[in-house]
Design an enzyme around this catalytic site. Structure first.
Site, PDB file in Angstrom:
ATOM      1  N   ASN B  67      -2.667   2.917  -2.597  1.00  0.00           N
ATOM      2  CA  ASN B  67      -2.451   4.330  -2.870  1.00  0.00           C
ATOM      3  C   ASN B  67      -1.095   4.509  -3.521  1.00  0.00           C
ATOM      4  OD1 ASN B  67      -0.385   6.112  -1.244  1.00  0.00           O
ATOM      5  ND2 ASN B  67      -1.025   4.463   0.126  1.00  0.00           N
ATOM      6  N   ASN B  97       7.130  12.389  10.175  1.00  0.00           N
ATOM      7  CA  ASN B  97       7.614  11.323   9.295  1.00  0.00           C
ATOM      8  C   ASN B  97       8.487  11.980   8.241  1.00  0.00           C
ATOM      9  OD1 ASN B  97       7.296   9.728   6.639  1.00  0.00           O
ATOM     10  ND2 ASN B  97       6.632   8.245   8.161  1.00  0.00           N
ATOM     11  N   ASN B 125      11.262   7.520   7.251  1.00  0.00           N
ATOM     12  CA  ASN B 125      10.546   6.735   6.243  1.00  0.00           C
ATOM     13  C   ASN B 125      11.528   6.258   5.184  1.00  0.00           C
ATOM     14  OD1 ASN B 125       8.845   5.695   4.331  1.00  0.00           O
ATOM     15  ND2 ASN B 125       7.524   7.489   4.195  1.00  0.00           N
ATOM     16  N   CYS B 128       8.827   4.052   1.668  1.00  0.00           N
ATOM     17  CA  CYS B 128       7.710   4.477   0.822  1.00  0.00           C
ATOM     18  C   CYS B 128       7.831   3.803  -0.542  1.00  0.00           C
ATOM     19  CB  CYS B 128       7.684   5.984   0.649  1.00  0.00           C
ATOM     20  SG  CYS B 128       6.324   6.481  -0.433  1.00  0.00           S
ATOM     21  N   ILE B 189       4.222  -2.283   9.738  1.00  0.00           N
ATOM     22  CA  ILE B 189       4.805  -2.260   8.420  1.00  0.00           C
ATOM     23  C   ILE B 189       4.319  -1.037   7.631  1.00  0.00           C
ATOM     24  CG2 ILE B 189       5.093  -4.750   8.154  1.00  0.00           C
ATOM     25  CD1 ILE B 189       2.450  -4.839   6.560  1.00  0.00           C
ATOM     26  N   THR B 191       3.342   0.138   3.653  1.00  0.00           N
ATOM     27  CA  THR B 191       2.412  -0.575   2.763  1.00  0.00           C
ATOM     28  C   THR B 191       3.122  -1.659   1.956  1.00  0.00           C
ATOM     29  OG1 THR B 191       2.741   1.138   1.114  1.00  0.00           O
ATOM     30  CG2 THR B 191       0.797   1.336   2.532  1.00  0.00           C
ATOM     31  N   GLY B 215      -4.834  -1.340   4.960  1.00  0.00           N
ATOM     32  CA  GLY B 215      -6.180  -1.694   5.397  1.00  0.00           C
ATOM     33  C   GLY B 215      -6.226  -3.072   6.033  1.00  0.00           C
ATOM     34  N   THR B 264      -5.163   3.285   7.891  1.00  0.00           N
ATOM     35  CA  THR B 264      -6.300   3.377   6.970  1.00  0.00           C
ATOM     36  C   THR B 264      -7.655   3.396   7.690  1.00  0.00           C
ATOM     37  OG1 THR B 264      -4.933   2.272   5.341  1.00  0.00           O
ATOM     38  CG2 THR B 264      -7.282   2.289   4.901  1.00  0.00           C
TER      39      THR B 264
END
Lengths: 254, 301
Positions: B67, B97, B125, B128, B189, B191, B215, B264
């Site tokens: 994403n 977040n 965060n 990102c 973690i 992504t 995922g 996910t």
């Protein structure tokens, strides 16, 4: 409107060329479903079909707790669905999104479908008939074989057809059909490929006619959580899955 | 089943939902009784509104997805005025977040969130991968993470969880830097940076070319990093990355996580988070663990 995550049994599967008509029955009472809403279908079986597949609702039988999907095989997920056998179980999340706005009685409606985009217009035309409204349908495809269940659509209202190769109806795109010159409508509803919807939206806008389109952006969650399926609107980026898939064209930055 | 993560953040069970995968909780109430969860972490929020990246923002990959949403959100003030009143009385911990594109944004945002009675913790965060400035830039160096955590710590008085990026050479060093700067816990973690290409069109599948991978496919990487970090730090570790069922969650706890986040997998089964919570309980009963906390770091190796 309460959403469900429910197992369905495939009770009938009928092939139509590249597409398959799947009738699915639930043990649970179905929630209320508005034409234009969609389901998220779980495709078991391979690492390349990790996410659910969003598919429009083709028909609903409230008494039998049945939903019918008209699925075109476009990739591995839809190919896998098409290969399922009667008796197989399919898990679905439903109903998702907002459907078409129902017209007032007496309003003249045109339902425009292109390719597999004709799928949700079947249930919509049926519901309109139940409310005493006979819509006009304009269905387009590349050729005759794209116009699935044409005789069934014709039961719900006067139906016009275009094909790009001229194998059925008028030759060309839906926007070129003579019905646009010969008749006026109060409301236009469109589902099909984006370029086709944009062309119809432009035509509707020029005529000053109210128009809704149903989008099918790539999505993950289907619930408005992941913010992947956004469309650019006058209100900024909004989720097609939650605020759509049906949008009035005035809201879109097309 | 209670888990005390410190500085007032107590979870009724170790299962939370990961930011960006569960909306504001409201999207999932038809499927999950939120009272069955340890907490929910709401969508990444920044001081100022962000439109996020253009469409397309996702691509399915083998056992996962990419994403590049880019932190679309309406800003901290909008959250306080419009969303907070709707979700503050949920019968679970609601964590925010918080992200930013400069140090000042993080500090101002944290100050505003500090005043919200029903938000017991921030997940900071700094990881990102989808925003050009800030975001991950703070999270990939020890100096960067020390600076942002220390500054936020000065103004934020409740539980400060720091979400770590896996896109680093040595994640344990980054975690130690966050701990030294005043973090109450670390979550990991976020992504993994990746990309996908449409060969037929010879074009990237994502609008901004690269995105974050999540995922089931990331689970082994996440598990390894949780294990490394849990050995290095003294503060609690919250594990996430590809958790799809209770067994996955137990594995993270055995590796040293005190709690987990489901991400996910919420997209595939909207009811999965509550199922994971029940499943952890079932595992504990089956293996004779009196307390769920007995699972933390119980890996035998």
């Amino acid at each position: 409107m309460t959403k469900q995550i429910t197992d369905f049994k495939l009770v009938e599967s009928q092939g139509f060329g590249r597409s398959v008509l799947m009738r699915l029955r639930s043990e649970q009472v179905l929630p209320a479903i508005v034409p234009g809403q969609f389901v998220q279908v779980c495709v078991d079986g391979s690492p390349s079909t990790y996410l659910r597949r969003p598919i429009s609702i083709h028909d609903v039988d409230v008494e039998q707790n049945e939903i019918t999907l008209l699925v075109q095989q476009v990739g591995e997920g839809t190919r896998h669905l098409a290969a399922l056998k009667v008796g197989d179980t399919i898990n679905m999340v439903l109903p998702l999104g907002n459907g078409f706005s129902l017209p007032e009685k007496g309003e003249k409606c045109l339902l425009v479908g292109g390719g597999i985009g004709i799928a949700p217009l079947y249930y919509f035309a049926k519901v309109l008939n139940e409310k005493g409204i006979r819509p006009t349908l304009l269905l387009g495809g590349k050729s005759q074989s794209d116009l699935l269940r044409l005789a069934d659509y014709q039961r719900f209202g006067e139906t016009f057809v275009t094909t790009e190769d001229g194998s059925l109806g008028e030759k060309g795109f839906v926007t070129m059909h003579s019905v646009w010159r010969n008749q006026d409508f109060d409301k236009i509803y469109v589902c099909g490929p984006k370029p086709m919807m944009k062309a119809v939206a432009k035509l509707a806008d020029e005529k000053g006619v109210w128009c809704e389109v149903s989008l099918e952006n790539l999505m993950a969650c289907g619930l408005g959580a992941c913010l992947c399926c956004v469309e650019d609107t006058v209100d900024g980026h909004v989720c097609v899955c939650k605020e759509g898939p049906v949008f009035n064209i005035r809201r879109l930055k097309w | 089943m209670t888990i005390d993560l410190g500085r007032g953040l107590v979870l009724r069970n170790p299962v939370m939902t990961a930011s960006g995968t569960f909306g504001y909780g409201e999207e999932y109430t038809d499927f999950v009784d939120l009272a069955q969860l340890g907490g929910i972490i709401v969508k990444g929020t920044t001081l100022h509104p962000r439109e996020g990246n253009p469409y397309p923002r996702m691509a399915e990959t083998a056992s996962g997805m990419l994403n590049c949403v880019g932190l679309q959100n309406k800003g901290v003030q909008y959250f306080i005025d419009t969303i907070y009143p709707r979700i503050k009385d949920f019968d679970t911990n609601v964590l925010l977040n918080l992200s930013g594109s400069c140090l000042d944004d993080y500090v101002k945002g944290a100050e505003m969130v500090d005043a919200l009675d029903k938000i017991p913790a921030i997940e900071l965060n700094v990881s990102c991968p989808n925003v050009k400035q800030g975001g991950m830039a703070f999270g990939v160096t020890c100096a960067g993470i020390s600076q942002v955590v220390a500054e936020v710590r000065k103004v934020y008085h409740k539980h400060l969880m720091v979400k770590l990026s896996p896109n680093v050479t040595n994640i344990a060093e980054i975690a130690l830097a966050a701990e030294a700067a005043g973090a109450d816990s670390v979550s990991l973690i976020n992504t993994l940076m990746g990309m996908a290409i449409d060969a037929e069109r010879r074009k990237p599948k994502l609008s901004v070319i690269t995105g974050g991978l999540s995922g089931a496919c990331v689970k082994p990487v996440a598990l390894r990093m949780v294990w490394q970090v849990a050995k290095a730090v003294k503060i609690p570790v919250v594990g996430l990355g590809g958790i799809s069922n209770a067994t996955d969650a137990v594995e993270f706890m055995l590796a040293g996580a005190s709690a987990v986040e489901i991400g996910t997998a919420n997209f595939i089964d909207p009811a999965v988070s509550a199922k994971v919570a029940w499943g952890i309980n079932e595992y504990c009963e089956r293996h004779g663990f009196q307390e769920v906390t007995d699972l933390i770091g119980a890996l035998e190796c």
